[in-house]
Motif scaffolding. Structure first.
Motif, PDB file in Angstrom:
ATOM      1  N   ASP A 163      14.290 -18.262  -0.449  1.00  0.00           N
ATOM      2  CA  ASP A 163      14.532 -16.712  -0.343  1.00  0.00           C
ATOM      3  C   ASP A 163      15.818 -16.596  -0.459  1.00  0.00           C
ATOM      4  OD1 ASP A 163      11.714 -16.345   0.358  1.00  0.00           O
ATOM      5  OD2 ASP A 163      12.238 -16.617   2.608  1.00  0.00           O
TER       6      ASP A 163
ATOM      7  N   GLU B  95       9.926 -24.238   2.665  1.00  0.00           N
ATOM      8  CA  GLU B  95       9.516 -22.869   2.894  1.00  0.00           C
ATOM      9  C   GLU B  95       8.457 -22.895   3.923  1.00  0.00           C
ATOM     10  OE1 GLU B  95       9.123 -18.815   0.264  1.00  0.00           O
ATOM     11  OE2 GLU B  95       8.393 -20.324  -0.623  1.00  0.00           O
ATOM     12  N   ARG B  96       7.388 -23.716   3.566  1.00  0.00           N
ATOM     13  CA  ARG B  96       6.054 -23.640   4.139  1.00  0.00           C
ATOM     14  C   ARG B  96       6.295 -24.268   5.704  1.00  0.00           C
ATOM     15  NH1 ARG B  96       4.074 -25.959  -0.471  1.00  0.00           N
ATOM     16  NH2 ARG B  96       3.893 -28.071   0.526  1.00  0.00           N
ATOM     17  N   LYS B  97       7.305 -25.285   5.548  1.00  0.00           N
ATOM     18  CA  LYS B  97       7.782 -25.780   6.936  1.00  0.00           C
ATOM     19  C   LYS B  97       8.418 -24.543   7.811  1.00  0.00           C
ATOM     20  CE  LYS B  97      10.343 -29.692   8.782  1.00  0.00           C
ATOM     21  NZ  LYS B  97      11.115 -30.924   8.686  1.00  0.00           N
ATOM     22  N   HIS B  98       9.192 -23.897   7.287  1.00  0.00           N
ATOM     23  CA  HIS B  98      10.105 -23.064   7.970  1.00  0.00           C
ATOM     24  C   HIS B  98       9.315 -21.554   8.515  1.00  0.00           C
ATOM     25  CE1 HIS B  98      14.304 -24.520   7.861  1.00  0.00           C
ATOM     26  NE2 HIS B  98      13.612 -25.453   7.073  1.00  0.00           N
ATOM     27  N   ALA B  99       8.003 -21.726   7.744  1.00  0.00           N
ATOM     28  CA  ALA B  99       7.271 -20.468   8.102  1.00  0.00           C
ATOM     29  C   ALA B  99       6.411 -20.845   9.361  1.00  0.00           C
ATOM     30  CB  ALA B  99       6.463 -20.143   6.859  1.00  0.00           C
ATOM     31  N   GLN B 100       6.130 -22.009   9.832  1.00  0.00           N
ATOM     32  CA  GLN B 100       5.505 -22.539  10.656  1.00  0.00           C
ATOM     33  C   GLN B 100       6.167 -21.838  12.224  1.00  0.00           C
ATOM     34  OE1 GLN B 100       4.727 -26.545  10.310  1.00  0.00           O
ATOM     35  NE2 GLN B 100       3.463 -26.296   8.551  1.00  0.00           N
TER      36      GLN B 100
ATOM     37  N   ASP C 198       9.355 -25.603  -1.994  1.00  0.00           N
ATOM     38  CA  ASP C 198       8.086 -24.969  -1.547  1.00  0.00           C
ATOM     39  C   ASP C 198       7.799 -25.649  -0.301  1.00  0.00           C
ATOM     40  OD1 ASP C 198       8.131 -23.318  -3.866  1.00  0.00           O
ATOM     41  OD2 ASP C 198       6.475 -24.809  -4.700  1.00  0.00           O
TER      42      ASP C 198
END
Length: 153
Positions: A108, A148-153, A145
């Motif tokens: 982002d 990003e998935r890790k920070h979205a959790q 990627d």
């Protein structure tokens, strides 16, 4: 004590195999400072065993080209001797590095860290070809990627 992220360790190992450089580093940081904590480092498997002795709280000090706007978002080949010696010291390498390829890990429009490939081969042997740089950018995209998935959790 901070726990190890085994996914990042695995990504460093698979990235080093994909590029064939001497060492791969995954470094992450907070904010816009020039120091990022080394989360994982992996040597390529060669005949002469290369052992990394990662110092606690080892840092990767980002190389920034003078006078270039938004440089941090571009992959760059590093031949800055001071930075290479800094990496050698923090990884506990006994042999000198000749160059490194620094690829940003951005999510982002924010740089979370860098995927860094280091090379002991002489620069005249062109350790980072255009094809290898493209593969490094692809590997960095996979790490980004994951982040990003890790920070979205």
């Amino acid at each position: 004590m901070k726990t190890k992220d085994y996914v990042l360790i695995d990504m460093a190992e698979t990235s080093i195999k994909a590029l064939g450089a001497t060492v791969c580093i995954v470094s992450l940081g907070e904010g816009e400072n020039a120091n990022f904590a080394i989360q994982a480092a992996s040597p390529i498997k060669r005949r002469e065993r290369l052992v990394l002795d990662l110092a606690p709280h080892a840092l990767y000090r980002v190389f920034k080209r003078e006078g270039v706007a938004d440089f941090s978002y571009q992959p760059d080949i590093v031949r800055d001797v001071d930075l290479l010696r800094f990496i050698e010291r923090d990884l506990g390498l006994l042999k000198p590095l000749q160059s490194a390829l620094q690829v940003p890990l951005d999510v982002d429009q924010r740089i979370l860290g860098y995927l860094v490939f280091c090379e002991m081969r002489n620069w005249g042997r062109a350790p980072f070809t255009k094809e290898k740089i493209e593969r490094a950018v692809d590997r960095a995209s996979k790490v980004s990627d994951y982040l990003e998935r890790k920070h979205a959790q």
